[in-house]
Write an enzyme that holds these catalytic residues in place. Structure first.
Site, short mmCIF file in Angstrom:
data_model
loop_
_atom_site.label_atom_id
_atom_site.label_comp_id
_atom_site.label_asym_id
_atom_site.label_seq_id
_atom_site.Cartn_x
_atom_site.Cartn_y
_atom_site.Cartn_z
N SER A 24 0.81 -1.22 0.00
CA SER A 24 0.00 0.00 0.00
C SER A 24 0.84 1.28 0.00
CB SER A 24 -0.93 0.01 1.22
OG SER A 24 -0.19 -0.12 2.42
N GLY A 57 -2.07 -4.16 0.98
CA GLY A 57 -2.22 -5.36 1.79
C GLY A 57 -1.29 -6.50 1.40
N ASN A 86 3.50 -5.67 5.68
CA ASN A 86 2.32 -6.45 6.10
C ASN A 86 2.72 -7.76 6.76
OD1 ASN A 86 0.04 -4.75 5.25
ND2 ASN A 86 0.95 -5.01 3.23
N ASP A 167 -5.27 7.03 9.61
CA ASP A 167 -4.98 5.73 10.22
C ASP A 167 -3.61 5.68 10.88
OD1 ASP A 167 -3.20 5.54 8.07
OD2 ASP A 167 -4.30 3.94 7.05
N HIS A 170 -0.50 5.08 6.85
CA HIS A 170 -0.24 5.39 5.44
C HIS A 170 0.09 6.87 5.22
CE1 HIS A 170 -2.64 1.65 5.26
NE2 HIS A 170 -1.74 1.35 4.33
#
Length: 193
Positions: A24, A57, A86, A167, A170
């Site tokens: 991502s 992801g 991840n 979040d 990111h």
């Protein structure tokens, strides 16, 4: 303070095909693809064909599964590997991370491409031992394969809330030009190897 090099980077005289194999952080999560750092790099170097093979992801196992078809779709000169975040967030064992990245590097080199590995660092959720073992994987692989290792481009960005999405994981749109500036000299230099 975020510091980037202002040194002029000259590109090679030929058109190279570059594959960004990431998650991502390179897929432009939370924004349109046109706003992401990979597109900004394309805009700066229109002579190069920059393929964004990044998927939000994505794990190293997922990247490894997708890599063979990506390598056969074009004649790739450089594979930029930005994977592992991840894996770390899910607490996957560092030896599994190393195994997958080793296979990704081998596949890329066997196809005739140079490889640029990007360092990934994980939050200290799993303790200092796991964090160190995870980070050591990248340094060990760079040494073992004698390939360049770009320092983690999120280090200073993640510390600045103005450059992060809500979040807290990111980078936002304002961070994308900084990531491009950070990665640009590493990518151009790796093309010359």
């Amino acid at each position: 303070m975020f510091v980037v090099s202002t040194m002029f980077i000259s590109t090679s005289s030929y058109a190279a095909t570059i594959l960004i194999l990431g998650d991502s952080l390179s897929a432009g999560y939370g924004m349109s693809e046109e706003q992401g750092w990979v597109q900004l790099l394309r805009d700066q170097y229109p002579e190069h064909d920059i393929i964004n093979g990044s998927v939000s992801g994505e794990t190293t196992a997922g990247g490894l599964r997708r890599l063979p078809s990506l390598l056969t779709s074009s004649e790739i000169e450089l594979v930029v590997v930005e994977l592992g975040g991840n894996d770390g967030l899910r607490g996957f064992p560092p030896n599994q991370l190393k195994s997958n990245l080793t296979k990704i590097i081998n596949l890329s080199q066997d196809s005739g491409a140079n490889v640029l590995l990007t360092e990934i660092m994980v939050p200290p959720n799993y303790g200092p031992r796991y964090t160190k073992m995870f980070n050591d994987v990248y340094h060990d692989l760079a040494d073992d394969f004698d390939i360049p290792l770009a320092p983690f481009f999120m280090m200073e960005i993640a510390a600045n809330p103005d450059l992060m999405q809500r979040d807290g994981i990111h980078p936002n749109q304002d961070a994308q030009p900084k990531i491009t500036q950070w990665m640009q000299p590493w990518i151009i230099d790796a093309l010359k190897k």
